[in-house]
Design a protein around this motif. Structure first.
Motif, short mmCIF file in Angstrom:
data_model
loop_
_atom_site.label_atom_id
_atom_site.label_comp_id
_atom_site.label_asym_id
_atom_site.label_seq_id
_atom_site.Cartn_x
_atom_site.Cartn_y
_atom_site.Cartn_z
N UNK A 195 0.76 -1.27 -0.11
CA UNK A 195 -0.05 -0.07 0.06
C UNK A 195 0.84 1.63 0.01
N UNK A 196 1.97 1.18 0.67
CA UNK A 196 2.84 2.43 0.77
C UNK A 196 3.50 2.64 -0.58
N UNK A 197 3.90 1.45 -1.36
CA UNK A 197 4.47 1.73 -2.63
C UNK A 197 3.42 2.30 -3.44
N UNK A 198 2.29 1.57 -3.50
CA UNK A 198 1.25 2.03 -4.37
C UNK A 198 1.00 3.78 -4.38
N UNK A 212 4.78 -1.22 -9.76
CA UNK A 212 5.36 -2.61 -10.13
C UNK A 212 5.52 -3.28 -8.82
N UNK A 213 6.15 -2.60 -7.74
CA UNK A 213 6.21 -3.39 -6.56
C UNK A 213 5.14 -3.74 -5.83
N UNK A 214 4.17 -2.65 -5.95
CA UNK A 214 3.01 -2.89 -5.29
C UNK A 214 2.35 -4.11 -5.62
N UNK A 215 2.42 -4.29 -6.93
CA UNK A 215 1.61 -5.37 -7.54
C UNK A 215 2.35 -6.56 -7.41
N UNK A 227 -7.14 -6.83 -3.86
CA UNK A 227 -6.19 -5.52 -4.24
C UNK A 227 -5.23 -5.55 -5.59
N UNK A 228 -5.60 -6.43 -6.16
CA UNK A 228 -4.76 -6.99 -7.32
C UNK A 228 -5.23 -6.09 -8.74
N UNK A 229 -6.48 -5.89 -8.59
CA UNK A 229 -6.99 -5.10 -9.93
C UNK A 229 -6.61 -3.81 -10.01
N UNK A 230 -6.72 -3.15 -8.73
CA UNK A 230 -6.50 -1.62 -8.48
C UNK A 230 -4.87 -1.44 -8.83
N UNK A 231 -4.00 -2.44 -8.57
CA UNK A 231 -2.81 -2.26 -8.73
C UNK A 231 -2.33 -2.29 -10.13
N UNK A 232 -3.04 -3.36 -10.87
CA UNK A 232 -2.88 -3.61 -12.52
C UNK A 232 -3.22 -2.36 -13.05
N UNK A 233 -4.32 -1.35 -12.78
CA UNK A 233 -4.56 -0.15 -13.30
C UNK A 233 -3.72 0.83 -13.01
N UNK A 234 -3.29 0.92 -12.03
CA UNK A 234 -2.27 1.94 -11.47
C UNK A 234 -1.06 1.84 -12.58
N UNK A 235 -0.63 0.31 -12.52
CA UNK A 235 0.77 0.09 -13.29
C UNK A 235 0.39 0.54 -14.68
#
Length: 255
Positions: free
Chosen positions: A166-169, A189-192, A203-211
């Motif tokens: 979360x902090x990475x993101x 990328x680290x968050x994902x 929490x993976x879908x939001x990480x994919x969209x952000x990347x």
């Protein structure tokens, strides 16, 4: 948002709770926990608060669970942790425009800060949530960055990979806003990576969209399509991601 995921040392109950939580089954996960101790009551409350943030529903259940956790808390750490959850619930209600509870959120997290010692295991999560308020309610990116960095260092020291994701993101989000594309891409990328390693599907879908926001085509399209697949798999959770996942053909048709 905090938790280690599943490891060989986890007991069967915590492993089952984690697996349900990571698949957006917060109510089922909470049902496994009997709120007979401060720790169990707090964990149950945190699950139901997280459900509110991801689904925009279940507010009364979360309030009831929080009241139980607050009633059972006796030590400063327990009272501080309950106040941290109280502040997070108020933050979620404000962020999602359910009800303006910004003052309650700030007051509860301030109370938590007075109760949780700087080096305590619960402090990094508190720092992270204070960063969320600074970024999204106070609109102070400098204060948010400082809080996220404290949380990042604390999550590393206390070996909390989910909080670290979360902090990475969120540090990456601030970097992207300032045009630091390389730094943002690395953080996202680290968050994902961490969320995939933990199996934290919700929490993976939001990480994919952000990347995807930091990538060029066709990689960006591939990441968004993978996010859509997970979003559908989990029944449209998190709800606030829906507008970011409109297929290109539908978006063009309604433009």
């Amino acid at each position: 948002m905090s938790g280690d995921g599943t490891t060989a040392e986890d007991d069967p109950l915590q492993t089952a709770v984690w697996r349900l939580r990571s698949r957006a089954c917060w109510v089922d996960a909470a049902a496994l926990l009997t709120p007979a101790t401060p720790q169990a009551a707090l964990q149950r409350a945190s699950l139901l608060v997280e459900r509110c943030l991801y689904t925009e529903a279940g507010w009364e259940d979360a309030e009831d669970a929080l009241r139980t956790a607050e009633a059972l808390a006796h030590t400063d750490d327990e009272r501080g942790a309950a106040a941290c959850e109280r502040g997070y619930l108020a933050y979620a209600a404000t962020l999602l425009q359910v009800r303006d509870r910004a003052d309650e959120a700030r007051a509860a997290l301030g109370r938590a800060a007075a109760l949780i010692a700087p080096g305590a295991p619960g402090r990094p999560l508190l720092d992270f949530r204070r960063g969320l308020i600074a970024e999204n309610l106070t609109h102070s990116p400098q204060a948010a960055r400082a809080a996220y960095r404290r949380a990042h260092a604390g999550a590393t020291a206390h070996a909390d990979p989910l909080l670290l994701s979360a902090t990475w993101r969120h540090l990456a989000g601030l970097a992207l806003r300032e045009g630091e594309l390389t730094e943002a891409r690395h953080g996202f990328a680290e968050s994902l990576r961490i969320r995939e390693e933990l199996g934290y599907l919700v929490g993976t879908a939001p990480a994919l969209v952000s990347l995807a926001d930091t990538e060029t085509e066709p990689e960006a399209a591939r990441l968004r399509e993978e996010a859509r697949r997970l979003f559908r798999l989990l029944g449209g959770v998190p709800t606030w991601l829906a507008h970011r996942l409109v297929p290109p053909e539908e978006d063009a048709a309604t433009a």
